[in-house]
Design a protein around this motif. Sequence first.
Motif, PDB file in Angstrom:
ATOM      1  N   VAL A 117      -3.884  28.342  25.860  1.00 54.67           N
ATOM      2  CA  VAL A 117      -2.473  28.496  25.466  1.00 54.67           C
ATOM      3  C   VAL A 117      -1.610  28.887  26.678  1.00 54.67           C
ATOM      4  O   VAL A 117      -0.478  28.423  26.817  1.00 54.67           O
ATOM      5  N   ARG A 120      -1.472  25.820  28.895  1.00 55.82           N
ATOM      6  CA  ARG A 120      -0.942  24.704  28.107  1.00 55.82           C
ATOM      7  C   ARG A 120      -1.835  23.453  28.159  1.00 55.82           C
ATOM      8  O   ARG A 120      -1.342  22.326  28.314  1.00 55.82           O
ATOM      9  N   GLU A 123      -1.684  21.380  24.760  1.00 55.50           N
ATOM     10  CA  GLU A 123      -0.323  20.842  24.689  1.00 55.50           C
ATOM     11  C   GLU A 123      -0.209  19.655  25.655  1.00 55.50           C
ATOM     12  O   GLU A 123       0.381  18.617  25.329  1.00 55.50           O
ATOM     13  N   GLY A 144       2.781  26.628  33.197  1.00 50.51           N
ATOM     14  CA  GLY A 144       2.158  27.586  32.297  1.00 50.51           C
ATOM     15  C   GLY A 144       2.311  28.989  32.878  1.00 50.51           C
ATOM     16  O   GLY A 144       3.172  29.241  33.718  1.00 50.51           O
ATOM     17  N   PHE A 235       1.314  36.733  24.345  1.00 49.42           N
ATOM     18  CA  PHE A 235       0.536  35.774  23.542  1.00 49.42           C
ATOM     19  C   PHE A 235      -0.351  36.555  22.568  1.00 49.42           C
ATOM     20  O   PHE A 235      -0.879  37.609  22.925  1.00 49.42           O
ATOM     21  N   LYS A 257      10.656  32.433  19.287  1.00 47.47           N
ATOM     22  CA  LYS A 257      10.275  32.867  20.641  1.00 47.47           C
ATOM     23  C   LYS A 257      10.262  34.393  20.785  1.00 47.47           C
ATOM     24  O   LYS A 257      10.586  34.943  21.826  1.00 47.47           O
ATOM     25  N   GLN A 260       5.506  34.422  23.160  1.00 46.87           N
ATOM     26  CA  GLN A 260       5.531  33.120  23.854  1.00 46.87           C
ATOM     27  C   GLN A 260       4.551  32.101  23.275  1.00 46.87           C
ATOM     28  O   GLN A 260       4.779  30.900  23.377  1.00 46.87           O
ATOM     29  N   GLY A 261       3.464  32.588  22.687  1.00 49.50           N
ATOM     30  CA  GLY A 261       2.506  31.623  22.158  1.00 49.50           C
ATOM     31  C   GLY A 261       1.358  32.322  21.457  1.00 49.50           C
ATOM     32  O   GLY A 261       1.269  33.548  21.431  1.00 49.50           O
ATOM     33  N   GLU A 282       4.533  23.756  18.877  1.00 45.93           N
ATOM     34  CA  GLU A 282       3.903  23.381  20.158  1.00 45.93           C
ATOM     35  C   GLU A 282       3.200  24.557  20.841  1.00 45.93           C
ATOM     36  O   GLU A 282       2.131  24.396  21.408  1.00 45.93           O
ATOM     37  N   ASN A 283       3.831  25.746  20.791  1.00 51.51           N
ATOM     38  CA  ASN A 283       3.297  26.855  21.599  1.00 51.51           C
ATOM     39  C   ASN A 283       2.170  27.627  20.898  1.00 51.51           C
ATOM     40  O   ASN A 283       2.069  28.837  20.971  1.00 51.51           O
TER      41      ASN A 283
END
Length: 322
Positions: A117, A120, A123, A144, A235, A257, A260-261, A282-283
């Motif tokens: 993650v 990325r 992704e 990333g 994260f 947001k 961040q992920g 996506e994240n």
Amino acid sequence: MKKHFDVLVTRRLHRSALEELSKKCNVMLHSGKIPIPKKILMNKIREADGLICHPYDIIDKEVIQAGKNLRIISTFSVGFDHIDIDFARSQGIKIGYTPEVLTNATAELTIALILDVMRRVTEGDRLIRNKRWKQVFGANDYTGVEVSGKTIGILGMGRIGKEVAKKANGLGMKVVYHSRRPISKNLEKRLNLKYLSEDKLFENSDVISLHIPYSKDTHHKINSKIFKKMKKTSFLINTARGKIVNEKHLITALKTKQIQGAGIDVYEIEPIESKSQLLKIENVVLSPHIGSSTEETRSKMSHITVNNLISGLEGKKLLYSV
Ligand code: DGY
């Protein structure tokens, strides 16, 4: 005395383990839909002296009551939150599980999700397959976050938490943790980690990784209040249990947001529902509950699960008993 026992297995195990089981037991192997539908489970458990189940199977009071001859439940997992342990015990039913052997595999997956993650990877895989690579050639089009030097906050310092700490040290991360009972100062020093209060853990970490069991007390422990405490650049990694996280709140936190992920292996409903919003974000990196899923580990788990079951039926001490 009965020589053969009747056992229900809710999902296929390794062949050698099933062969071992068949030497002593009549095996009813469920080969249809996974998880085994409750109606079929309730029906088949009536004849069973022993049950081999998986984390997806809900073994509640009603199911246990239906198993009139049931003497042992052996789960193919370290987690046992899917079984009504108190009720099973009150009926004199033993419970076997598979700790230790999956510690490394689960810690490896945790690290994989962190790297994936933050850098990325998945992704990027989607981006290539969707023929969008040409759009991200600039110096800062597709960046990333570097993992080395960041702080990982581990919630829960049991076997898996400790293994994640070791591996995170190896990646050059700073490691902080919180758990109900702090580990000894000696071990903290050996593992190069620092104890923080729960609030400070959420406030100061770049990555939060969950390694606590699921229970009434940890239900939705990670919710909007916690996401507010976390850094916007942080994260969340969950390889523990889905219901520890309020998934609705996680979706909002990812979309707005607030964090961040996320890297997620476990879900409130498994398999994940096709309408889940997580599939559209996506994240977030999603894996299908594969913490223990290496050939090496899963094969050991199959044999331990069978060994626990047979020991329970024969009135011997279980290799791993809850
Ligand atoms: C366990 O054993 O509880 C794991 O979640 C299975 O992968």
